[in-house]
Scaffold this motif. Structure first.
Motif, PDB file in Angstrom:
ATOM      1  N   VAL A   1     -11.097   7.239   1.016  1.00  0.00           N
ATOM      2  CA  VAL A   1     -10.713   7.380  -0.390  1.00  0.00           C
ATOM      3  C   VAL A   1      -9.252   6.962  -0.543  1.00  0.00           C
ATOM      4  O   VAL A   1      -8.418   7.319   0.289  1.00  0.00           O
ATOM      5  CB  VAL A   1     -10.862   8.840  -0.866  1.00  0.00           C
ATOM      6  N   TYR A   2      -8.948   6.207  -1.613  1.00  0.00           N
ATOM      7  CA  TYR A   2      -7.554   5.847  -1.827  1.00  0.00           C
ATOM      8  C   TYR A   2      -7.217   5.771  -3.310  1.00  0.00           C
ATOM      9  O   TYR A   2      -8.069   5.536  -4.160  1.00  0.00           O
ATOM     10  CB  TYR A   2      -7.196   4.536  -1.119  1.00  0.00           C
ATOM     11  N   ASP A   3      -5.941   5.973  -3.591  1.00  0.00           N
ATOM     12  CA  ASP A   3      -5.385   5.933  -4.940  1.00  0.00           C
ATOM     13  C   ASP A   3      -4.873   4.523  -5.211  1.00  0.00           C
ATOM     14  O   ASP A   3      -4.037   3.998  -4.463  1.00  0.00           O
ATOM     15  CB  ASP A   3      -4.239   6.953  -5.014  1.00  0.00           C
ATOM     16  N   LEU A   4      -5.363   3.891  -6.274  1.00  0.00           N
ATOM     17  CA  LEU A   4      -4.971   2.516  -6.563  1.00  0.00           C
ATOM     18  C   LEU A   4      -3.501   2.376  -6.937  1.00  0.00           C
ATOM     19  O   LEU A   4      -2.917   1.304  -6.774  1.00  0.00           O
ATOM     20  CB  LEU A   4      -5.832   1.932  -7.693  1.00  0.00           C
ATOM     21  N   GLU A   5      -2.870   3.421  -7.449  1.00  0.00           N
ATOM     22  CA  GLU A   5      -1.471   3.332  -7.849  1.00  0.00           C
ATOM     23  C   GLU A   5      -0.511   3.605  -6.703  1.00  0.00           C
ATOM     24  O   GLU A   5       0.693   3.412  -6.844  1.00  0.00           O
ATOM     25  CB  GLU A   5      -1.184   4.301  -9.000  1.00  0.00           C
ATOM     26  N   ASN A   6      -1.037   4.071  -5.594  1.00  0.00           N
ATOM     27  CA  ASN A   6      -0.221   4.334  -4.421  1.00  0.00           C
ATOM     28  C   ASN A   6      -0.270   3.099  -3.514  1.00  0.00           C
ATOM     29  O   ASN A   6      -1.345   2.619  -3.166  1.00  0.00           O
ATOM     30  CB  ASN A   6      -0.762   5.564  -3.696  1.00  0.00           C
ATOM     31  N   ASP A   7       0.878   2.589  -3.120  1.00  0.00           N
ATOM     32  CA  ASP A   7       0.935   1.339  -2.364  1.00  0.00           C
ATOM     33  C   ASP A   7       0.494   1.483  -0.910  1.00  0.00           C
ATOM     34  O   ASP A   7       0.324   0.472  -0.220  1.00  0.00           O
ATOM     35  CB  ASP A   7       2.355   0.769  -2.378  1.00  0.00           C
ATOM     36  N   ASN A   8       0.322   2.699  -0.411  1.00  0.00           N
ATOM     37  CA  ASN A   8       0.068   2.879   1.017  1.00  0.00           C
ATOM     38  C   ASN A   8      -1.180   2.153   1.498  1.00  0.00           C
ATOM     39  O   ASN A   8      -1.141   1.397   2.465  1.00  0.00           O
ATOM     40  CB  ASN A   8      -0.025   4.359   1.358  1.00  0.00           C
ATOM     41  N   PHE A   9      -2.313   2.388   0.839  1.00  0.00           N
ATOM     42  CA  PHE A   9      -3.543   1.748   1.309  1.00  0.00           C
ATOM     43  C   PHE A   9      -3.451   0.235   1.183  1.00  0.00           C
ATOM     44  O   PHE A   9      -3.889  -0.503   2.066  1.00  0.00           O
ATOM     45  CB  PHE A   9      -4.762   2.258   0.537  1.00  0.00           C
ATOM     46  N   ARG A  10      -2.872  -0.236   0.105  1.00  0.00           N
ATOM     47  CA  ARG A  10      -2.761  -1.682  -0.107  1.00  0.00           C
ATOM     48  C   ARG A  10      -1.964  -2.342   1.024  1.00  0.00           C
ATOM     49  O   ARG A  10      -2.336  -3.402   1.539  1.00  0.00           O
ATOM     50  CB  ARG A  10      -2.092  -1.958  -1.460  1.00  0.00           C
ATOM     51  N   ARG A  11      -0.868  -1.718   1.434  1.00  0.00           N
ATOM     52  CA  ARG A  11      -0.049  -2.301   2.491  1.00  0.00           C
ATOM     53  C   ARG A  11      -0.742  -2.223   3.847  1.00  0.00           C
ATOM     54  O   ARG A  11      -0.654  -3.157   4.657  1.00  0.00           O
ATOM     55  CB  ARG A  11       1.308  -1.603   2.535  1.00  0.00           C
ATOM     56  N   LEU A  12      -1.426  -1.128   4.094  1.00  0.00           N
ATOM     57  CA  LEU A  12      -2.234  -1.037   5.314  1.00  0.00           C
ATOM     58  C   LEU A  12      -3.307  -2.129   5.323  1.00  0.00           C
ATOM     59  O   LEU A  12      -3.516  -2.826   6.318  1.00  0.00           O
ATOM     60  CB  LEU A  12      -2.894   0.334   5.405  1.00  0.00           C
ATOM     61  N   SER A  13      -3.987  -2.264   4.198  1.00  0.00           N
ATOM     62  CA  SER A  13      -5.059  -3.252   4.090  1.00  0.00           C
ATOM     63  C   SER A  13      -4.533  -4.681   4.218  1.00  0.00           C
ATOM     64  O   SER A  13      -5.177  -5.532   4.855  1.00  0.00           O
ATOM     65  CB  SER A  13      -5.796  -3.084   2.753  1.00  0.00           C
ATOM     66  N   ASP A  14      -3.383  -4.960   3.622  1.00  0.00           N
ATOM     67  CA  ASP A  14      -2.807  -6.301   3.719  1.00  0.00           C
ATOM     68  C   ASP A  14      -2.564  -6.688   5.181  1.00  0.00           C
ATOM     69  O   ASP A  14      -2.890  -7.795   5.608  1.00  0.00           O
ATOM     70  CB  ASP A  14      -1.480  -6.370   2.959  1.00  0.00           C
ATOM     71  N   PHE A  15      -1.975  -5.769   5.926  1.00  0.00           N
ATOM     72  CA  PHE A  15      -1.684  -6.023   7.339  1.00  0.00           C
ATOM     73  C   PHE A  15      -2.976  -6.213   8.125  1.00  0.00           C
ATOM     74  O   PHE A  15      -3.121  -7.154   8.916  1.00  0.00           O
ATOM     75  CB  PHE A  15      -0.872  -4.860   7.909  1.00  0.00           C
ATOM     76  N   PHE A  16      -3.925  -5.304   7.916  1.00  0.00           N
ATOM     77  CA  PHE A  16      -5.220  -5.366   8.608  1.00  0.00           C
ATOM     78  C   PHE A  16      -5.952  -6.667   8.289  1.00  0.00           C
ATOM     79  O   PHE A  16      -6.428  -7.376   9.180  1.00  0.00           O
ATOM     80  CB  PHE A  16      -6.068  -4.164   8.184  1.00  0.00           C
ATOM     81  N   TRP A  17      -6.032  -7.000   7.005  1.00  0.00           N
ATOM     82  CA  TRP A  17      -6.845  -8.145   6.575  1.00  0.00           C
ATOM     83  C   TRP A  17      -6.253  -9.469   7.032  1.00  0.00           C
ATOM     84  O   TRP A  17      -6.993 -10.433   7.288  1.00  0.00           O
ATOM     85  CB  TRP A  17      -7.019  -8.126   5.064  1.00  0.00           C
ATOM     86  N   LYS A  18      -4.941  -9.534   7.141  1.00  0.00           N
ATOM     87  CA  LYS A  18      -4.303 -10.776   7.591  1.00  0.00           C
ATOM     88  C   LYS A  18      -4.840 -11.197   8.950  1.00  0.00           C
ATOM     89  O   LYS A  18      -5.044 -12.395   9.215  1.00  0.00           O
ATOM     90  CB  LYS A  18      -2.789 -10.583   7.646  1.00  0.00           C
ATOM     91  N   ARG A  19      -5.090 -10.228   9.843  1.00  0.00           N
ATOM     92  CA  ARG A  19      -5.655 -10.536  11.162  1.00  0.00           C
ATOM     93  C   ARG A  19      -7.170 -10.603  11.122  1.00  0.00           C
ATOM     94  O   ARG A  19      -7.774 -11.551  11.629  1.00  0.00           O
ATOM     95  CB  ARG A  19      -5.197  -9.496  12.188  1.00  0.00           C
ATOM     96  N   TYR A  20      -7.786  -9.597  10.530  1.00  0.00           N
ATOM     97  CA  TYR A  20      -9.250  -9.493  10.570  1.00  0.00           C
ATOM     98  C   TYR A  20      -9.922 -10.710   9.955  1.00  0.00           C
ATOM     99  O   TYR A  20     -10.917 -11.226  10.475  1.00  0.00           O
ATOM    100  CB  TYR A  20      -9.688  -8.225   9.843  1.00  0.00           C
ATOM    101  N   SER A  21      -9.385 -11.202   8.853  1.00  0.00           N
ATOM    102  CA  SER A  21     -10.017 -12.300   8.114  1.00  0.00           C
ATOM    103  C   SER A  21      -9.919 -13.644   8.828  1.00  0.00           C
ATOM    104  O   SER A  21     -10.581 -14.602   8.433  1.00  0.00           O
ATOM    105  CB  SER A  21      -9.409 -12.416   6.713  1.00  0.00           C
ATOM    106  N   LEU A  22      -9.112 -13.727   9.888  1.00  0.00           N
ATOM    107  CA  LEU A  22      -9.052 -14.958  10.675  1.00  0.00           C
ATOM    108  C   LEU A  22     -10.333 -15.189  11.463  1.00  0.00           C
ATOM    109  O   LEU A  22     -10.604 -16.319  11.889  1.00  0.00           O
ATOM    110  CB  LEU A  22      -7.857 -14.916  11.636  1.00  0.00           C
ATOM    111  N   GLU A  23     -11.095 -14.125  11.703  1.00  0.00           N
ATOM    112  CA  GLU A  23     -12.376 -14.196  12.421  1.00  0.00           C
ATOM    113  C   GLU A  23     -12.217 -14.800  13.818  1.00  0.00           C
ATOM    114  O   GLU A  23     -13.073 -15.540  14.299  1.00  0.00           O
ATOM    115  CB  GLU A  23     -13.404 -14.989  11.603  1.00  0.00           C
ATOM    116  N   LYS A  24     -11.124 -14.441  14.475  1.00  0.00           N
ATOM    117  CA  LYS A  24     -10.854 -14.963  15.811  1.00  0.00           C
ATOM    118  C   LYS A  24     -11.295 -14.023  16.925  1.00  0.00           C
ATOM    119  O   LYS A  24     -11.260 -14.404  18.099  1.00  0.00           O
ATOM    120  CB  LYS A  24      -9.358 -15.243  15.966  1.00  0.00           C
TER     121      LYS A  24
END
Length: 288
Positions: free
Chosen positions: A233-256
């Motif tokens: 669960v996450y709050d859309l107005e809180n930047d924490n999840f977004r920043r965690l997700s940005d870091f995670f997705w930058k690597r994960y989405s490379l599909e390497k």
């Protein structure tokens, strides 16, 4: 193989430990009591045909003016039956793997215009998740078992009220993000990968590639907390999840490397020295 796991998600219990957040992972607004929260309960499944798709829970009897139920599918599944949910048919995504495309709603749904417009808080659950037990006030004798014969009986223990209570607690928290620890007490990232290989959830070459990359990171530590990514669960107005997700997705989405998300997510939380809220409320039966 298929492993049926029954576990208790620990929600709504504020951690008394101090939260150390680095790399500018900070809340940017002042916490205050929340009178009303618009909750989006979301799930997703992407695949080639409806016969092989995970069927979502029937949420027909759990509607409320403050809750929206959104189920993301790819275009091949636009006719999938999703009782009680509003389907969102995704535009084609630029990823080779179906599993990467299916992880986009999980980790990036806050980018979708519908979610931005309709939601204060997002509650995500995998499509294979089924409610098994609900706890009214935390007492053991308040357990109620849902045998799936009459979903409406779940109203006896306040499903809607419970979901909204979770959303408000997360909205009012400093962390703005809640999820459970892994129920099987993994010893760390390599132990999680060992279990992934044991249950044939990924290929050895992908796991090796992930571990090679992780070991190249200056702050990599193997023995870190593993969290259960089946539900959060996450709050859309809180930047924490977004920043965690940005870091995670930058690597994960490379599909390497590995398509399993829990090991990389564990490293992500360690990288930011971030501890999510740990909760108490729901027991779910998960097939993974």
């Amino acid at each position: 193989g298929v492993l049926a796991i029954g576990f208790t998600l620990l929600f709504l219990q504020y951690s008394e430990k101090s939260i150390h957040i680095k790399n500018a992972l900070r809340r940017t607004y002042t916490s205050k009591a929340t009178e009303k929260v618009l909750l989006c309960f979301i799930s997703a499944f992407y695949g080639d045909n409806e016969d092989e798709a995970d069927k979502p829970m029937d949420m027909t009897h759990h509607h409320h003016e403050d809750i929206k139920y959104y189920f993301f599918v790819n275009q091949a599944l636009e006719n999938l039956t999703t009782p009680g949910w509003q389907k969102i048919v995704s535009e084609p995504l630029p990823y080779r793997r179906f599993i990467t495309r299916s992880r986009w709603p999980k980790f990036r749904s806050f980018e979708h215009p519908m979610i931005q417009k309709q939601c204060d808080v997002v509650m995500y659950t995998d499509a294979a998740t089924k409610f098994a037990w609900w706890i009214n006030d935390g007492e053991e004798d308040d357990y109620y078992y849902d045998d799936e014969e009459d979903d409406n009986d779940m109203e006896k223990v306040g499903v809607v009220e419970s979901l909204l209570d979770i959303a408000k607690k997360v909205k009012e928290s400093e962390e703005g993000f809640a999820q459970p620890k892994h129920p099987n007490n993994r010893e760390g990232i390599s132990d999680e990968f060992n279990q992934i290989l044991f249950y044939e959830k990924d290929q050895q070459s992908n796991v090796d590639a992930s571990m090679d990359w992780l070991r190249e990171q200056n702050d990599f530590v193997d023995e870190v907390q593993i969290y259960q990514n089946t539900f959060f669960v996450y709050d859309l107005e809180n930047d924490n999840f977004r920043r965690l997700s940005d870091f995670f997705w930058k690597r994960y989405s490379l599909e390497k490397d590995s398509w399993r998300d829990q090991p990389l997510w564990a490293y992500t939380l360690h990288h930011f020295s971030f501890t999510p809220m740990i909760t108490k409320l729901i027991r779910l039966d998960i097939s993974t």
